[in-house]
Every structure is written in structure tokens, then in C-alpha cells.
Motif scaffolding. Structure first.
Motif, PDB file in Angstrom:
ATOM      1  N   LEU A  47      52.203  40.933  37.853  1.00  0.00           N
ATOM      2  CA  LEU A  47      50.694  40.497  38.492  1.00  0.00           C
ATOM      3  C   LEU A  47      50.228  39.833  39.442  1.00  0.00           C
ATOM      4  O   LEU A  47      51.280  38.874  39.716  1.00  0.00           O
ATOM      5  CB  LEU A  47      50.113  39.808  37.438  1.00  0.00           C
ATOM      6  CG  LEU A  47      48.427  39.958  37.539  1.00  0.00           C
ATOM      7  CD1 LEU A  47      47.794  41.809  37.962  1.00  0.00           C
ATOM      8  CD2 LEU A  47      47.721  39.118  36.335  1.00  0.00           C
ATOM      9  N   ALA A 112      50.634  49.710  39.570  1.00  0.00           N
ATOM     10  CA  ALA A 112      49.297  49.849  38.724  1.00  0.00           C
ATOM     11  C   ALA A 112      48.407  49.229  40.133  1.00  0.00           C
ATOM     12  O   ALA A 112      48.216  48.107  40.050  1.00  0.00           O
ATOM     13  CB  ALA A 112      49.389  49.266  37.761  1.00  0.00           C
ATOM     14  N   ILE A 115      44.375  47.202  38.881  1.00  0.00           N
ATOM     15  CA  ILE A 115      44.580  47.514  37.682  1.00  0.00           C
ATOM     16  C   ILE A 115      43.258  47.276  37.367  1.00  0.00           C
ATOM     17  O   ILE A 115      42.702  47.680  35.726  1.00  0.00           O
ATOM     18  CB  ILE A 115      45.859  46.325  36.885  1.00  0.00           C
ATOM     19  CG1 ILE A 115      45.887  47.235  35.747  1.00  0.00           C
ATOM     20  CG2 ILE A 115      44.949  45.479  37.532  1.00  0.00           C
ATOM     21  CD1 ILE A 115      46.822  46.993  34.957  1.00  0.00           C
ATOM     22  N   GLN A 123      43.022  50.546  30.755  1.00  0.00           N
ATOM     23  CA  GLN A 123      43.828  49.159  30.611  1.00  0.00           C
ATOM     24  C   GLN A 123      44.629  49.235  29.592  1.00  0.00           C
ATOM     25  O   GLN A 123      46.235  48.724  29.502  1.00  0.00           O
ATOM     26  CB  GLN A 123      43.248  47.514  31.100  1.00  0.00           C
ATOM     27  CG  GLN A 123      42.318  48.264  32.005  1.00  0.00           C
ATOM     28  CD  GLN A 123      41.456  46.388  32.358  1.00  0.00           C
ATOM     29  OE1 GLN A 123      41.296  45.694  31.965  1.00  0.00           O
ATOM     30  NE2 GLN A 123      41.161  46.824  33.777  1.00  0.00           N
ATOM     31  N   ALA A 152      51.472  45.362  38.807  1.00  0.00           N
ATOM     32  CA  ALA A 152      49.990  45.894  38.901  1.00  0.00           C
ATOM     33  C   ALA A 152      49.368  44.391  39.568  1.00  0.00           C
ATOM     34  O   ALA A 152      49.525  43.659  40.139  1.00  0.00           O
ATOM     35  CB  ALA A 152      49.648  45.289  37.715  1.00  0.00           C
TER      36      ALA A 152
END
Length: 323
Positions: A47, A112, A115, A123, A152
Motif C-alpha cells: 500500500l 491499483a 484504491i 474494494q 495499491a
């Protein structure tokens, strides 16, 4: 069978060559590149919380080119449907059969983008594939393959029109980090090559995707002392017992730490994990898994503060026996 010192040396050399190759496209960010690459070899996901224009797409493309894999980019928007991500089954009138048309999630490296702009329903379409590397559509399971990495992104500045990621999905990201802006010298170097709109296009593959899978399997054999495992467990418990936390690190988070630490140790040429590996990785591996108490957060408590308190309260093992 545990990794041998010779295998650890080979792993370190290969890992560094991969990082150096990616650095040609994403300059001056070898530490972040190392974390992302380690996450892929630990078969986890990343992330990135970063501002626009910091090189997130370049990182995904450069990583895919380096491992001779495929890459795709999904722009998450409020009207994006789950089938837009995973794919859809369509009836073929010529063959009189239903055929599955794969979505963009079927790639080695999936970016992604933003996101948190998609609805929770969309999601959640990522949950199964991120956890199990497979997608089930109309009762039929489709494997995502290896390697499989979801990168993401979230924009920390713009929150209007976004949906907060649920804790269950945050817990499925192995690390959370940011690329950040380059320093002045690196920025000048990037500007000098600004005419090249796709810097990853000129990268040559260093290894194949099958070799990446072999590296992931090899990293899983790195030795972890029982004392180090207990250290991870005690640190996770310390985050749960912190007065400023509503939800601490889960067992899944502790398992993720061990997986990542194995790869990190191997990338440093070691066939065993040290407590220092755990300390280095705590922030990227655990900060997004902590839910802070509202009052404590208002008083200035952050995830990094909780992690620092956990490190201060738990003594690291000092001695190491032979692997």
C-alpha cells in the motif's frame, strides 16, 4: 531444509541486481524499491500512500520489466464494478459455451491506483485474490499465477469522495510505505531525461517470473530462531496492550512480519533472521494495522509512537544458537 550460506550469498547478489535495475527507472529510491521487492518475494502486497507524480506507475512498470512479467493499471473510481477488476463470464454464441474474460487483476504486477476512490463492494473484490492469489467467478476458480503483487495507492491529501479501506483489507497488505519526492540532485537527473516518457521501456529483464517464484520459495527456508519468533509475538502483544490503541497487530500481521523478515535477511546475505531485521521492518509492516484510540490520536499519538513504545517495552533476544 534451511537456506545455506552459499544460497544466501546468491540471493543477496540477485536481489541487489534487481534493485539496481529498477533504480534506473525510479531513481534515488533504493530503500523503497527494496521494500517493495521484498514484499513481492514474501508474496505479499504493498500500500503506497503518496502524492501524485512521485513515480508509483513507473515503479510498477519497472518491477514488471525487471522480472519479465506483465503489468496492469486499474484506475479506481466510484463507478468501478467488481467485474471490471476480476473479469466476467460471457456466453459465446459460436461455441455455445460460457468463456471467462480475464480482468486486469490477472497480471504479475497490478497497480491499483487510488484504491480508496472505489466503493467498498469493489474494494472487497480484491480480498480473495490478494489473500489466495485466485479469483472465483460464477463458481469457477482462476489462479492469478506467480509472482503476483498488488501495489495499491492512496492520496493522503484529497479525502473528498473517497471510501476508507476496511481494517480487513488493510490487514492484507504486507507493508505500507511511500516513495516520496527525490532529492535535488536526483530531480535534476530525472529532468535531464524527461524526454523519455516511459523510462521502464528500456529496461532489460534480469530474471524470469519462474525464477522469482523460486526465490520466494528459497526465502521461505531462512532460519528463524524460536527466541526471535517469541520476540515478534511479544511485540505484537505490546501493540494490542498499548493504551492508545483500539486494535493492535493481529496474528496475520505477526505472520506477515516473519515472512517479510526472512526475505529481508536473505537480501542481506544471511540465512537467518536477526532481531534487528524485525526492528527495521516494524514501521512498514505494522503501522497500517494499528487502529488508534480517538482520544489518544487527538492528543498526538501516532502509529509510529505506538511502535516505538512497543520496541522500548520488549527486550530483544541477545544470543543466537547455530542454525
Amino acid at each position: 531444509m534451511s537456506m545455506t550460506p552459499e544460497q544466501a550469498t546468491w540471493f543477496q547478489g540477485t536481489f541487489h541486481r534487481l534493485v539496481e535495475n529498477i533504480d534506473k527507472a525510479v531513481q534515488g529510491k533504493q530503500e523503497v524499491v527494496s521494500l517493495v521487492l521484498a514484499s513481492m518475494l514474501a508474496e505479499g502486497h504493498v500500500l503506497l500512500e503518496d502524492a501524485p507524480g512521485t513515480g508509483k506507475t513507473s515503479l510498477a512498470k519497472a518491477l514488471a520489466a525487471t522480472v519479465q512479467g506483465t503489468s496492469s493499471r486499474i484506475q479506481f473510481t466510484p463507478d468501478l464494478l467488481p467485474s471490471d477488476v476480476t473479469g466476467v463470464t460471457i456466453y459465446d454464441q459460436q461455441s455455445h459455451k460460457f468463456e471467462f474474460h480475464k480482468g486486469p487483476i490477472f497480471a504479475s504486477i497490478v497497480l491499483a491506483d487510488e484504491i480508496n476512490r472505489a466503493s467498498p463492494k469493489t474494494q472487497s473484490a480484491l480480498l480473495e485474490v490478494m489473500e489466495e492469489s485466485k479469483v472465483t467467478v460464477d463458481g469457477v476458480t482462476h489462479e492469478a499465477g506467480r509472482p503476483f503483487l498488488v501495489i495499491a495507492t492512496q492520496n493522503p491529501v484529497e479525502q473528498a469522495g473517497t471510501y476508507k479501506l476496511p481494517e480487513a483489507q488493510l490487514d492484507r497488505f504486507l507493508i505500507k510505505t511511500s516513495i516520496g519526492y527525490p532529492d535535488l540532485d536526483t530531480t535534476a537527473s530525472i529532468l535531464a531525461g524527461a524526454s523519455d516518457r516511459n523510462p521502464s521501456s528500456g529496461l532489460s529483464a534480469i530474471i524470469t517470473t519462474s525464477a522469482v517464484a523460486d526465490m520466494a520459495d528459497l526465502a521461505a527456508t531462512v532460519h528463524v530462531e524460536s527466541a526471535v519468533l517469541r520476540y515478534v509475538a511479544e511485540l505484537a502483544a505490546a501493540t494490542r496492550e498499548d493504551a492508545g490503541v483500539r486494535l493492535g497487530v493481529s496474528v496475520r500481521g505477526a505472520i506477515a512480519m516473519v515472512r517479510l523478515a526472512k526475505v529481508w535477511a536473505a537480501s542481506r546475505g544471511r540465512h537467518y533472521v536477526l532481531p534487528d531485521d524485525i526492528k527495521t521492518l516494524m514501521a512498514p509492516a505494522w503501522q497500517h494495522r494499528l487502529m488508534l484510540d480517538a482520544e489518544a490520536e487527538f492528543a498526538g499519538t501516532t502509529a509510529d509512537v505506538v511502535i516505538s513504545r512497543a520496541l522500548a517495552s520488549v527486550a530483544a533476544p541477545q544470543a543466537r544458537t547455530a542454525a
